[in-house]
Structure formats: structure tokens, C-alpha cells
Scaffold this motif. Structure first.
Motif, PDB file in Angstrom:
ATOM      1  N   LYS A   6     -19.726  16.866 -42.287  1.00 10.99           N
ATOM      2  CA  LYS A   6     -21.094  17.383 -42.206  1.00 10.99           C
ATOM      3  C   LYS A   6     -22.097  16.268 -42.426  1.00 10.99           C
ATOM      4  CE  LYS A   6     -20.262  22.110 -43.694  1.00 10.99           C
ATOM      5  NZ  LYS A   6     -20.542  23.125 -44.703  1.00 10.99           N
ATOM      6  N   CYS A  24     -24.113  25.350 -33.220  1.00 15.97           N
ATOM      7  CA  CYS A  24     -23.796  26.191 -34.365  1.00 15.97           C
ATOM      8  C   CYS A  24     -24.879  25.985 -35.413  1.00 15.97           C
ATOM      9  CB  CYS A  24     -22.424  25.823 -34.939  1.00 15.97           C
ATOM     10  SG  CYS A  24     -22.044  26.719 -36.465  1.00 15.97           S
ATOM     11  N   LYS A  25     -25.528  27.045 -35.831  1.00 13.86           N
ATOM     12  CA  LYS A  25     -26.608  26.931 -36.818  1.00 13.86           C
ATOM     13  C   LYS A  25     -26.072  26.725 -38.227  1.00 13.86           C
ATOM     14  CE  LYS A  25     -29.716  27.357 -33.776  1.00 13.86           C
ATOM     15  NZ  LYS A  25     -30.491  26.206 -33.365  1.00 13.86           N
ATOM     16  N   THR A  26     -24.778  26.919 -38.444  1.00 14.01           N
ATOM     17  CA  THR A  26     -24.177  26.709 -39.755  1.00 14.01           C
ATOM     18  C   THR A  26     -23.856  25.242 -39.999  1.00 14.01           C
ATOM     19  OG1 THR A  26     -23.222  28.921 -39.662  1.00 14.01           O
ATOM     20  CG2 THR A  26     -22.307  27.400 -41.292  1.00 14.01           C
ATOM     21  N   CYS A  27     -23.194  24.587 -39.021  1.00 12.76           N
ATOM     22  CA  CYS A  27     -22.748  23.204 -39.253  1.00 12.76           C
ATOM     23  C   CYS A  27     -23.367  22.188 -38.309  1.00 12.76           C
ATOM     24  CB  CYS A  27     -21.231  23.115 -39.181  1.00 12.76           C
ATOM     25  SG  CYS A  27     -20.560  23.319 -37.508  1.00 12.76           S
ATOM     26  N   THR A  37     -17.647  32.254 -32.097  1.00 13.80           N
ATOM     27  CA  THR A  37     -17.508  31.612 -33.409  1.00 13.80           C
ATOM     28  C   THR A  37     -17.341  30.111 -33.213  1.00 13.80           C
ATOM     29  OG1 THR A  37     -15.114  31.910 -33.435  1.00 13.80           O
ATOM     30  CG2 THR A  37     -16.426  33.619 -34.513  1.00 13.80           C
ATOM     31  N   CYS A  41     -16.418  25.294 -38.076  1.00 19.38           N
ATOM     32  CA  CYS A  41     -16.646  25.900 -39.389  1.00 19.38           C
ATOM     33  C   CYS A  41     -16.392  27.405 -39.436  1.00 19.38           C
ATOM     34  CB  CYS A  41     -18.078  25.619 -39.846  1.00 19.38           C
ATOM     35  SG  CYS A  41     -19.338  26.547 -38.939  1.00 19.38           S
ATOM     36  N   GLY A  43     -18.432  29.610 -38.228  1.00 20.83           N
ATOM     37  CA  GLY A  43     -19.732  30.290 -38.258  1.00 20.83           C
ATOM     38  C   GLY A  43     -19.937  31.166 -37.033  1.00 20.83           C
ATOM     39  N   THR A  45     -23.184  32.067 -35.892  1.00 23.27           N
ATOM     40  CA  THR A  45     -24.532  31.943 -35.373  1.00 23.27           C
ATOM     41  C   THR A  45     -24.610  30.726 -34.460  1.00 23.27           C
ATOM     42  OG1 THR A  45     -25.364  32.865 -37.429  1.00 23.27           O
ATOM     43  CG2 THR A  45     -26.971  31.843 -35.985  1.00 23.27           C
TER      44      THR A  45
END
Length: 57
Positions: A6, A24-27, A37, A41, A43, A45
Motif C-alpha cells: 500500500k 479500487c477505492k479501498t487500496c 471485488t 484487497c 474490497g 468499491t
């Protein structure tokens, strides 16, 4: 995704290539195809990185 990976994404951040239009809005991983997905990660989103291409294109 590990903390080191990250951090590397943030430190070495570059603009996604023209074929990488989803993120990906998470990672922060980028993809050329819309996904349900994130494979990095897990995620759920994932959005387009640039909506102007869709609107003007």
C-alpha cells in the motif's frame, strides 16, 4: 494487501494508463475491466477513474 505494498502505491503513484479506467477505492489498485471485488484487497468499491471520457466520448 500488505502495508508495504500500500505504501509503495502511494509513494510511487503514477497516473493510470489509458487502459486502466477502474480503481479500487479501498487500496487504489487500477484495472482495465470493471470488477465486482478487488483481487488485491477484496474490497467491493470499484469505480471509474475518469467519468469525463464516458460523458464526452
Amino acid at each position: 494487501m500488505s502495508l508495504a505494498r500500500k505504501l509503495a502505491r502511494v509513494v510511487c503513484a503514477t497516473d493510470p494508463g489509458p487502459e486502466e479506467t477502474y480503481e479500487c477505492k479501498t487500496c487504489g489498485a487500477t484495472f482495465s475491466l470493471d470488477r465486482q471485488t478487488c483481487p488485491d484487497c477484496g474490497g467491493c468499491t470499484i469505480d471509474r477513474t475518469d467519468w469525463d471520457v464516458v460523458v464526452s466520448g
